[in-house]
Design a protein around this motif. Structure first.
Motif, PDB file in Angstrom:
ATOM      1  N   ARG A   7       5.260   6.924   1.520  1.00  0.00           N
ATOM      2  CA  ARG A   7       5.680   5.732   2.243  1.00  0.00           C
ATOM      3  C   ARG A   7       5.004   4.509   1.641  1.00  0.00           C
ATOM      4  O   ARG A   7       3.871   4.600   1.168  1.00  0.00           O
ATOM      5  CB  ARG A   7       5.293   5.928   3.713  1.00  0.00           C
ATOM      6  CG  ARG A   7       5.169   4.685   4.505  1.00  0.00           C
ATOM      7  CD  ARG A   7       5.361   4.924   5.981  1.00  0.00           C
ATOM      8  NE  ARG A   7       5.890   3.689   6.512  1.00  0.00           N
ATOM      9  CZ  ARG A   7       6.007   3.397   7.773  1.00  0.00           C
ATOM     10  NH1 ARG A   7       5.657   4.276   8.665  1.00  0.00           N
ATOM     11  NH2 ARG A   7       6.498   2.249   8.147  1.00  0.00           N
ATOM     12  N   ILE A   8       5.690   3.398   1.697  1.00  0.00           N
ATOM     13  CA  ILE A   8       5.097   2.146   1.222  1.00  0.00           C
ATOM     14  C   ILE A   8       4.999   1.190   2.396  1.00  0.00           C
ATOM     15  O   ILE A   8       5.943   1.058   3.180  1.00  0.00           O
ATOM     16  CB  ILE A   8       5.933   1.552   0.067  1.00  0.00           C
ATOM     17  CG1 ILE A   8       5.724   2.419  -1.183  1.00  0.00           C
ATOM     18  CG2 ILE A   8       5.530   0.111  -0.213  1.00  0.00           C
ATOM     19  CD1 ILE A   8       6.579   2.054  -2.344  1.00  0.00           C
ATOM     20  N   ILE A   9       3.842   0.593   2.540  1.00  0.00           N
ATOM     21  CA  ILE A   9       3.623  -0.325   3.658  1.00  0.00           C
ATOM     22  C   ILE A   9       3.355  -1.713   3.087  1.00  0.00           C
ATOM     23  O   ILE A   9       2.510  -1.877   2.208  1.00  0.00           O
ATOM     24  CB  ILE A   9       2.429   0.156   4.517  1.00  0.00           C
ATOM     25  CG1 ILE A   9       2.723   1.552   5.088  1.00  0.00           C
ATOM     26  CG2 ILE A   9       2.134  -0.825   5.641  1.00  0.00           C
ATOM     27  CD1 ILE A   9       1.505   2.399   5.262  1.00  0.00           C
ATOM     28  N   HIS A  10       4.104  -2.689   3.596  1.00  0.00           N
ATOM     29  CA  HIS A  10       3.886  -4.060   3.156  1.00  0.00           C
ATOM     30  C   HIS A  10       2.949  -4.750   4.137  1.00  0.00           C
ATOM     31  O   HIS A  10       3.178  -4.714   5.335  1.00  0.00           O
ATOM     32  CB  HIS A  10       5.216  -4.818   3.100  1.00  0.00           C
ATOM     33  CG  HIS A  10       6.124  -4.280   2.055  1.00  0.00           C
ATOM     34  ND1 HIS A  10       6.069  -4.685   0.751  1.00  0.00           N
ATOM     35  CD2 HIS A  10       7.085  -3.333   2.113  1.00  0.00           C
ATOM     36  CE1 HIS A  10       6.970  -4.003   0.046  1.00  0.00           C
ATOM     37  NE2 HIS A  10       7.593  -3.176   0.856  1.00  0.00           N
ATOM     38  N   LEU A  44       0.874  -1.157   0.000  1.00  0.00           N
ATOM     39  CA  LEU A  44       0.000   0.000   0.000  1.00  0.00           C
ATOM     40  C   LEU A  44       0.916   1.213   0.000  1.00  0.00           C
ATOM     41  O   LEU A  44       1.835   1.291   0.804  1.00  0.00           O
ATOM     42  CB  LEU A  44      -0.813  -0.047   1.290  1.00  0.00           C
ATOM     43  CG  LEU A  44      -2.016   0.845   1.336  1.00  0.00           C
ATOM     44  CD1 LEU A  44      -3.229   0.040   0.904  1.00  0.00           C
ATOM     45  CD2 LEU A  44      -2.221   1.337   2.741  1.00  0.00           C
ATOM     46  N   SER A  45       0.668   2.119  -0.924  1.00  0.00           N
ATOM     47  CA  SER A  45       1.502   3.319  -0.887  1.00  0.00           C
ATOM     48  C   SER A  45       0.663   4.487  -0.416  1.00  0.00           C
ATOM     49  O   SER A  45      -0.508   4.620  -0.753  1.00  0.00           O
ATOM     50  CB  SER A  45       2.154   3.584  -2.244  1.00  0.00           C
ATOM     51  OG  SER A  45       1.338   4.428  -3.011  1.00  0.00           O
ATOM     52  N   LEU A  46       1.288   5.284   0.411  1.00  0.00           N
ATOM     53  CA  LEU A  46       0.591   6.378   1.080  1.00  0.00           C
ATOM     54  C   LEU A  46       1.453   7.619   0.879  1.00  0.00           C
ATOM     55  O   LEU A  46       2.589   7.674   1.315  1.00  0.00           O
ATOM     56  CB  LEU A  46       0.495   6.006   2.568  1.00  0.00           C
ATOM     57  CG  LEU A  46      -0.094   6.979   3.556  1.00  0.00           C
ATOM     58  CD1 LEU A  46      -1.543   7.227   3.213  1.00  0.00           C
ATOM     59  CD2 LEU A  46       0.002   6.382   4.949  1.00  0.00           C
ATOM     60  N   SER A  47       0.908   8.582   0.166  1.00  0.00           N
ATOM     61  CA  SER A  47       1.694   9.797  -0.007  1.00  0.00           C
ATOM     62  C   SER A  47       0.779  10.999   0.082  1.00  0.00           C
ATOM     63  O   SER A  47      -0.438  10.885   0.014  1.00  0.00           O
ATOM     64  CB  SER A  47       2.435   9.771  -1.343  1.00  0.00           C
ATOM     65  OG  SER A  47       1.520   9.633  -2.392  1.00  0.00           O
ATOM     66  N   GLY A  48       1.379  12.140   0.235  1.00  0.00           N
ATOM     67  CA  GLY A  48       0.576  13.341   0.364  1.00  0.00           C
ATOM     68  C   GLY A  48       1.409  14.512   0.794  1.00  0.00           C
ATOM     69  O   GLY A  48       2.636  14.468   0.774  1.00  0.00           O
ATOM     70  N   GLU A  49       0.702  15.542   1.179  1.00  0.00           N
ATOM     71  CA  GLU A  49       1.383  16.750   1.589  1.00  0.00           C
ATOM     72  C   GLU A  49       0.624  17.402   2.722  1.00  0.00           C
ATOM     73  O   GLU A  49      -0.609  17.491   2.691  1.00  0.00           O
ATOM     74  CB  GLU A  49       1.470  17.720   0.407  1.00  0.00           C
ATOM     75  CG  GLU A  49       2.247  18.958   0.754  1.00  0.00           C
ATOM     76  CD  GLU A  49       2.440  19.898  -0.427  1.00  0.00           C
ATOM     77  OE1 GLU A  49       2.076  19.520  -1.561  1.00  0.00           O
ATOM     78  OE2 GLU A  49       2.949  20.996  -0.194  1.00  0.00           O
TER      79      GLU A  49
END
Lengths: 147, 134
Positions: free
Chosen positions: A107-110, A79-84
């Motif tokens: 960030r990438i979460i496995h 799951l990738s989580l990005s933002g600002e």
């Protein structure tokens, strides 16, 4: 011929580390508040990952963010989580403290098991991002009936 | 610009010796921005997970105390797989050097950020004194 009784199937867990992990969890539980275990990955945002029978849950503290500031993508069991995080600048003021930070993150979460990416749900309430990820049928514990 | 900055993880700061605790559990110091202009002092605090009704603001003499209670949001059947941050209450105290008009304090909590506006009392406002000439 000698049979090695220790190699009997079913004696070991599928993952040899699982038992160590279980023991460690149990010890932590017994230790109670004495040692609290926070494992920092050092990547923003810090996340907590939990599971129950049917879902994995990812939570992160993202105060001040709008849903539009976030981009969540899932593929396979990552799951990738990005933002600002934006903090609007105040004008004509004198700052006494400035501790809150703005910036981008990614960030990438496995996930530990296979997930059903079609049915992932995410919500952002009071600055807490909660993502619930249904486990795929293969990752769910299955009860086996004894006849 | 700060907008281009990569955010770094900052470990939540646990309060060293909070006022006597009735309920157990960790207590954290929220990150804050405090700024003032001529009319008011504004405090912004990151208190993720705290509902608006669980924020408590107390101003006595010139000590401002901000607390935020948190309700556990994990389901009962959940097991931890990875714990990178802890969940707990927020507590922070400030000493204000200005005289605040208590009746006009405004507090708003949105998206896990508390915005507290403390208007300065009339007598603390800078006043221009005109010198009359004969």
């Amino acid at each position: 011929m000698m049979t090695n009784i220790f190699a009997l199937p079913g004696w070991g867990r599928s993952n040899p580390l699982a038992e160590t992990e279980r023991l460690r969890r149990e010890l932590d539980r017994l230790a109670g508040g004495l040692f609290r275990r926070v494992a920092q990955a050092g990547i923003f945002p810090a996340v907590n990952l939990t599971e129950d029978r049917d879902n994995y849950y990812i939570r992160a503290e993202l105060p001040g963010l709008d849903a539009a500031d976030l981009d969540i993508q899932a593929a396979g069991n990552t799951l990738s989580l990005s933002g600002e995080r934006k903090i609007s600048a105040e004008e004509n003021v004198k700052y006494h403290r400035r501790e809150r930070e703005a910036g981008r993150f990614s960030r990438i979460i496995h996930l530990p098991g296979a997930a059903d990416t079609e049915k992932i749900e995410a919500s952002l309430v009071n600055g807490i991002l909660s993502i619930s990820i249904p486990k795929s049928e293969a990752a769910k514990p299955r009860q086996i009936r004894v006849n | 610009m700060s907008e281009q900055k990569e955010l770094q993880v900052r470990e939540k700061q646990e309060v060293a010796s909070p006022a006597e605790q009735i309920r157990s559990g960790p207590v954290f110091t929220p990150a804050v921005d405090i700024f003032e202009n001529e009319k008011e002092i504004v405090l912004l605090a990151d208190i993720p997970g705290v509902k608006a009704e669980d924020v408590n603001i107390d101003l006595r003499e010139n000590i401002l105390t901000v607390t935020g209670d948190i309700a556990p949001f994990e389901g009962a059947g959940e097991q931890d797989l990875l714990t990178e941050y802890e969940v707990g209450k927020y507590y922070r105290q400030f000493t204000l050097s200005e005289v605040i008009d208590q009746s006009k304090i405004e507090a708003k909590s949105e998206k896990g950020v508390l915005r507290l506006t403390l208007p300065k009392a009339e007598k603390a406002l800078p006043r221009r004194i005109t010198v009359k000439s004969n």
